[in-house]
Write a protein that holds these residues in place. Structure first.
Motif, PDB file in Angstrom:
ATOM      1  N   GLY A  73       0.951  -1.251  -0.097  1.00 43.11           N
ATOM      2  CA  GLY A  73       0.084   0.177  -0.088  1.00 43.11           C
ATOM      3  C   GLY A  73       0.880   1.158  -0.086  1.00 43.11           C
ATOM      4  N   GLN A  74       0.755   2.099   1.073  1.00 44.90           N
ATOM      5  CA  GLN A  74       1.494   3.528   1.003  1.00 44.90           C
ATOM      6  C   GLN A  74       2.549   3.566   1.896  1.00 44.90           C
ATOM      7  OE1 GLN A  74      -0.574   6.683   3.143  1.00 44.90           O
ATOM      8  NE2 GLN A  74      -2.368   5.509   2.626  1.00 44.90           N
ATOM      9  N   PHE A  75       3.621   4.404   1.579  1.00 42.13           N
ATOM     10  CA  PHE A  75       4.901   4.455   2.405  1.00 42.13           C
ATOM     11  C   PHE A  75       4.727   5.873   3.150  1.00 42.13           C
ATOM     12  CE2 PHE A  75       7.000   1.202   0.142  1.00 42.13           C
ATOM     13  CZ  PHE A  75       7.579   0.689   0.940  1.00 42.13           C
ATOM     14  N   LYS A  76       4.809   5.930   4.349  1.00 39.29           N
ATOM     15  CA  LYS A  76       4.678   7.288   5.037  1.00 39.29           C
ATOM     16  C   LYS A  76       5.932   7.639   5.734  1.00 39.29           C
ATOM     17  CE  LYS A  76       0.779   9.431   4.550  1.00 39.29           C
ATOM     18  NZ  LYS A  76       0.759  10.792   4.111  1.00 39.29           N
ATOM     19  N   GLY A  77       6.602   8.830   5.531  1.00 41.31           N
ATOM     20  CA  GLY A  77       7.709   8.909   6.195  1.00 41.31           C
ATOM     21  C   GLY A  77       7.533   9.610   7.620  1.00 41.31           C
ATOM     22  N   MET A  78       8.296   9.599   8.516  1.00 43.74           N
ATOM     23  CA  MET A  78       8.072  10.294  10.015  1.00 43.74           C
ATOM     24  C   MET A  78       9.172  11.338  10.241  1.00 43.74           C
ATOM     25  SD  MET A  78       7.296   8.603  13.654  1.00 43.74           S
ATOM     26  CE  MET A  78       6.010   7.647  13.127  1.00 43.74           C
ATOM     27  N   GLU A  79       9.003  12.640  10.322  1.00 34.22           N
ATOM     28  CA  GLU A  79      10.107  13.652  10.374  1.00 34.22           C
ATOM     29  C   GLU A  79      10.156  14.020  11.955  1.00 34.22           C
ATOM     30  OE1 GLU A  79      11.072  16.136   7.184  1.00 34.22           O
ATOM     31  OE2 GLU A  79       9.084  15.513   6.271  1.00 34.22           O
ATOM     32  N   TYR A  80      11.207  14.646  12.262  1.00 30.79           N
ATOM     33  CA  TYR A  80      11.249  15.357  13.670  1.00 30.79           C
ATOM     34  C   TYR A  80      11.925  16.511  13.664  1.00 30.79           C
ATOM     35  CZ  TYR A  80      12.687  15.789  18.564  1.00 30.79           C
ATOM     36  OH  TYR A  80      13.415  16.388  19.835  1.00 30.79           O
ATOM     37  N   ASN A  81      11.484  17.676  14.237  1.00 30.14           N
ATOM     38  CA  ASN A  81      12.109  18.860  14.175  1.00 30.14           C
ATOM     39  C   ASN A  81      12.667  19.085  15.736  1.00 30.14           C
ATOM     40  OD1 ASN A  81      12.852  21.628  14.946  1.00 30.14           O
ATOM     41  ND2 ASN A  81      11.112  22.404  13.415  1.00 30.14           N
ATOM     42  N   PRO A  82      13.888  19.112  15.843  1.00 30.74           N
ATOM     43  CA  PRO A  82      14.509  19.010  17.372  1.00 30.74           C
ATOM     44  C   PRO A  82      14.422  20.311  18.047  1.00 30.74           C
ATOM     45  CG  PRO A  82      16.309  19.160  15.425  1.00 30.74           C
ATOM     46  CD  PRO A  82      15.086  18.954  14.878  1.00 30.74           C
ATOM     47  N   LEU A  83      14.277  21.402  17.194  1.00 30.91           N
ATOM     48  CA  LEU A  83      13.924  22.679  17.811  1.00 30.91           C
ATOM     49  C   LEU A  83      12.593  22.747  18.489  1.00 30.91           C
ATOM     50  CD1 LEU A  83      15.509  25.130  15.267  1.00 30.91           C
ATOM     51  CD2 LEU A  83      16.538  24.104  17.267  1.00 30.91           C
ATOM     52  N   THR A  84      11.550  22.305  17.999  1.00 32.45           N
ATOM     53  CA  THR A  84      10.203  22.188  18.359  1.00 32.45           C
ATOM     54  C   THR A  84       9.829  21.002  19.250  1.00 32.45           C
ATOM     55  OG1 THR A  84       9.318  21.509  16.431  1.00 32.45           O
ATOM     56  CG2 THR A  84       9.544  23.940  16.743  1.00 32.45           C
ATOM     57  N   GLY A  85      10.623  19.919  18.879  1.00 34.06           N
ATOM     58  CA  GLY A  85      10.422  18.618  19.566  1.00 34.06           C
ATOM     59  C   GLY A  85       9.088  17.991  18.912  1.00 34.06           C
ATOM     60  N   ARG A  86       8.759  18.420  17.504  1.00 40.22           N
ATOM     61  CA  ARG A  86       7.514  17.999  17.035  1.00 40.22           C
ATOM     62  C   ARG A  86       7.835  16.768  16.101  1.00 40.22           C
ATOM     63  NH1 ARG A  86       3.690  18.975  13.022  1.00 40.22           N
ATOM     64  NH2 ARG A  86       4.966  20.245  11.672  1.00 40.22           N
ATOM     65  N   TYR A  87       6.996  15.819  16.139  1.00 38.35           N
ATOM     66  CA  TYR A  87       7.046  14.781  15.201  1.00 38.35           C
ATOM     67  C   TYR A  87       5.828  14.851  14.116  1.00 38.35           C
ATOM     68  CZ  TYR A  87      10.354  12.240  17.799  1.00 38.35           C
ATOM     69  OH  TYR A  87      11.480  11.827  18.537  1.00 38.35           O
ATOM     70  N   TRP A  88       6.134  14.540  12.828  1.00 34.77           N
ATOM     71  CA  TRP A  88       4.893  14.377  11.811  1.00 34.77           C
ATOM     72  C   TRP A  88       5.055  13.701  10.720  1.00 34.77           C
ATOM     73  CZ3 TRP A  88       8.850  18.063  11.796  1.00 34.77           C
ATOM     74  CH2 TRP A  88       9.306  18.520  10.939  1.00 34.77           C
ATOM     75  N   LEU A  89       3.980  13.101  10.247  1.00 29.37           N
ATOM     76  CA  LEU A  89       4.131  12.070   9.277  1.00 29.37           C
ATOM     77  C   LEU A  89       4.159  12.925   7.692  1.00 29.37           C
ATOM     78  CD1 LEU A  89       1.393   9.439   9.853  1.00 29.37           C
ATOM     79  CD2 LEU A  89       3.763   9.435  10.256  1.00 29.37           C
ATOM     80  N   SER A  90       4.864  12.510   6.759  1.00 26.92           N
ATOM     81  CA  SER A  90       5.022  13.328   5.617  1.00 26.92           C
ATOM     82  C   SER A  90       5.420  12.268   4.403  1.00 26.92           C
ATOM     83  CB  SER A  90       6.391  14.264   5.699  1.00 26.92           C
ATOM     84  OG  SER A  90       7.640  13.299   5.663  1.00 26.92           O
ATOM     85  N   GLY A  91       5.947  12.764   3.322  1.00 25.57           N
ATOM     86  CA  GLY A  91       6.122  11.686   2.050  1.00 25.57           C
ATOM     87  C   GLY A  91       7.691  11.545   2.096  1.00 25.57           C
ATOM     88  N   ASP A  92       8.442  12.176   3.244  1.00 23.76           N
ATOM     89  CA  ASP A  92       9.890  11.786   3.174  1.00 23.76           C
ATOM     90  C   ASP A  92      10.365  10.602   3.829  1.00 23.76           C
ATOM     91  OD1 ASP A  92      12.427  12.040   3.658  1.00 23.76           O
ATOM     92  OD2 ASP A  92      12.489  14.082   4.272  1.00 23.76           O
ATOM     93  N   THR A  93      10.586   9.561   3.290  1.00 22.07           N
ATOM     94  CA  THR A  93      11.049   8.407   3.871  1.00 22.07           C
ATOM     95  C   THR A  93      12.595   8.247   3.902  1.00 22.07           C
ATOM     96  OG1 THR A  93      11.178   7.125   1.699  1.00 22.07           O
ATOM     97  CG2 THR A  93       8.921   6.981   3.014  1.00 22.07           C
ATOM     98  N   SER A  94      13.281   9.267   4.120  1.00 22.09           N
ATOM     99  CA  SER A  94      14.627   9.208   4.019  1.00 22.09           C
ATOM    100  C   SER A  94      15.389   8.622   5.328  1.00 22.09           C
ATOM    101  CB  SER A  94      15.353  10.478   3.624  1.00 22.09           C
ATOM    102  OG  SER A  94      15.016  11.323   4.723  1.00 22.09           O
TER     103      SER A  94
END
Length: 238
Positions: free
Chosen positions: A204-225
């Protein structure tokens, strides 16, 4: 037939050592607490958790398993790290979550015992910790009912993931204990996609999970790197 081979004793010991901290949102497991709502919502949107028979493979201390049970699924969590399982069982008992059980059993052994029994199988942050991840993919496939969903999450293998998941997360930001991950065991999406297809799942679909160390926030995106999730379905007919 025994299936204890596809587990690394050092990996099991590592997570058992930290087991008592599993439910402390300010401990080394803080990232798991932070990403759990993201992955839970994504799984729920695709597979509608409520009322489903769900298996969580490599459940650890039960963060995902318990949250799926709270959404109305009948959940079994399995792991071979016994201390983590005890923590999971204790937390479920203290929280009064009834539709949730845990077992110490290898996924390959359970696949022989309960083939095609689950509407939904999750295997999160586990493939990069076992000697033969393709064997886990095959077992998860066998455990899913025809038409059932199978979800995996793991870490890509490239220079960026080494920098972010090991140097950044373990040494600089100290989000995870040092030695949590071994770069050579990271899995490229193309490798995981091949194992998924070979096991007989529809990708099915791939989703990337990203993290911003400055805000401490995680979010799902298209970036699977770096961190990524993948949703699959078992065909109704083989």
């Amino acid at each position: 037939m025994t299936h204890t081979a596809n587990a690394d004793p050092q990996e099991l010991a590592k997570f058992s050592e930290l087991a008592h901290k599993w439910w402390d949102p300010d401990s080394e497991f803080r990232p798991l607490h932070q990403i759990n709502p993201l992955r839970l919502d994504w799984i729920d949107q695709l597979a509608a958790i409520k009322g489903k028979q769900v298996l969580d493979v490599g459940c650890g201390g039960g963060i995902l398993a318990e949250s799926m049970a709270r959404r109305g699924a009948q959940v079994l969590g399995i792991d071979l790290a016994d201390k983590a399982l005890k923590v999971a069982q204790l937390h479920a008992m203290e929280s009064g979550v009834a539709n949730l059980a845990y077992r110490s059993v290898a996924v390959e052994a359970l696949a022989e015992e309960q083939p095609a029994q689950y509407d939904l199988v999750t295997c999160m942050e586990m493939l990069e910790h076992v000697p033969d991840p393709s064997s886990v993919v095959r077992a998860c496939t066998a455990l899913a009912k025809p038409g059932g969903w199978v979800f995996f999450s793991t870490i890509n293998r490239n220079p960026k993931s080494f920098l972010f998941a090991i140097v950044g997360a373990e040494y600089v930001l100290k989000l995870l204990p040092k030695g949590t991950h071994e770069f050579a065991r990271f899995i490229r999406p193309a490798e995981l996609a091949r194992w998924i297809r070979e096991a007989g799942l529809d990708l099915g679909q791939f989703k990337g999970m990203e993290y911003n160390p400055l805000t401490g926030r995680y979010w799902l995106s298209g970036d699977t790197s770096v961190n990524y999730l993948v949703a699959c379905r078992k065909p109704l007919k083989p």
